[in-house]
Design an enzyme around this catalytic site. Sequence first.
Site, PDB file in Angstrom:
ATOM      1  CG  ASN A  39      44.707  46.640  47.752  1.00 20.02           C
ATOM      2  OD1 ASN A  39      44.738  47.854  47.639  1.00 20.02           O
ATOM      3  ND2 ASN A  39      43.676  45.925  47.356  1.00 20.02           N
ATOM      4  CG  HIS A  50      42.986  44.203  43.347  1.00 25.91           C
ATOM      5  ND1 HIS A  50      41.870  43.395  43.336  1.00 25.91           N
ATOM      6  CD2 HIS A  50      42.513  45.470  43.226  1.00 25.91           C
ATOM      7  CE1 HIS A  50      40.797  44.133  43.212  1.00 25.91           C
ATOM      8  NE2 HIS A  50      41.161  45.407  43.127  1.00 25.91           N
ATOM      9  CD  GLU A  52      45.403  38.827  44.974  1.00 27.14           C
ATOM     10  OE1 GLU A  52      44.770  38.177  45.815  1.00 27.14           O
ATOM     11  OE2 GLU A  52      45.161  40.038  44.744  1.00 27.14           O
ATOM     12  CB  CYS A  77      38.684  39.957  43.458  1.00 26.73           C
ATOM     13  SG  CYS A  77      39.923  40.837  42.467  1.00 26.73           S
ATOM     14  CB  CYS A  80      43.530  38.828  41.597  1.00 24.29           C
ATOM     15  SG  CYS A  80      43.759  40.568  42.067  1.00 24.29           S
ATOM     16  CG  ASP A 140      39.806  46.630  47.391  1.00 22.10           C
ATOM     17  OD1 ASP A 140      40.632  47.210  46.677  1.00 22.10           O
ATOM     18  OD2 ASP A 140      39.918  45.423  47.719  1.00 22.10           O
TER      19      ASP A 140
END
Length: 143
Positions: A39, A50, A52, A77, A80, A140
């Site tokens: 991140n 992020h 990913e 999330c 992602c 975030d």
Amino acid sequence: MDEFMAAAIAEAKQGLIEGGIPIGSVLVKDGKIIGQGHNQRVQNGDPVTHAEIDCLRNAGRIGNYQNTILYSTLMPCYLCAGAVVQFKIKKVIAGESKTFPGAKEFMESHGVEVIDLDLDECQQLMRDFIAKNPSLWNEDIGE
């Protein structure tokens, strides 16, 4: 713990050292890491970097993602998870989902196999970070 989750945890710790949010990710194909990231929302001032997404960017264009496995220290999330579904990544292995439940059901509803390892180390990284940085964490996750 396997070497791939260990690499994702190392990425998460690197993000923390840089002053960011401790979430790390690696992309594996044919038993080899082809991309890794963490991140970097804080470091880059970019709301969508992020772990990913950083990992996928670092893997670069590989053509077909169907034979890859995405490892993440935290359950992805919806942002992602959308990338996982879009690129037809068939398997996601998350370090934990207790501190943030993520989008497990969304991915599963699109045919993604999701494994939650429920690792204490990943949970502790996030608990410590959230306790020290609640407003940054809430930013975030969009709260």
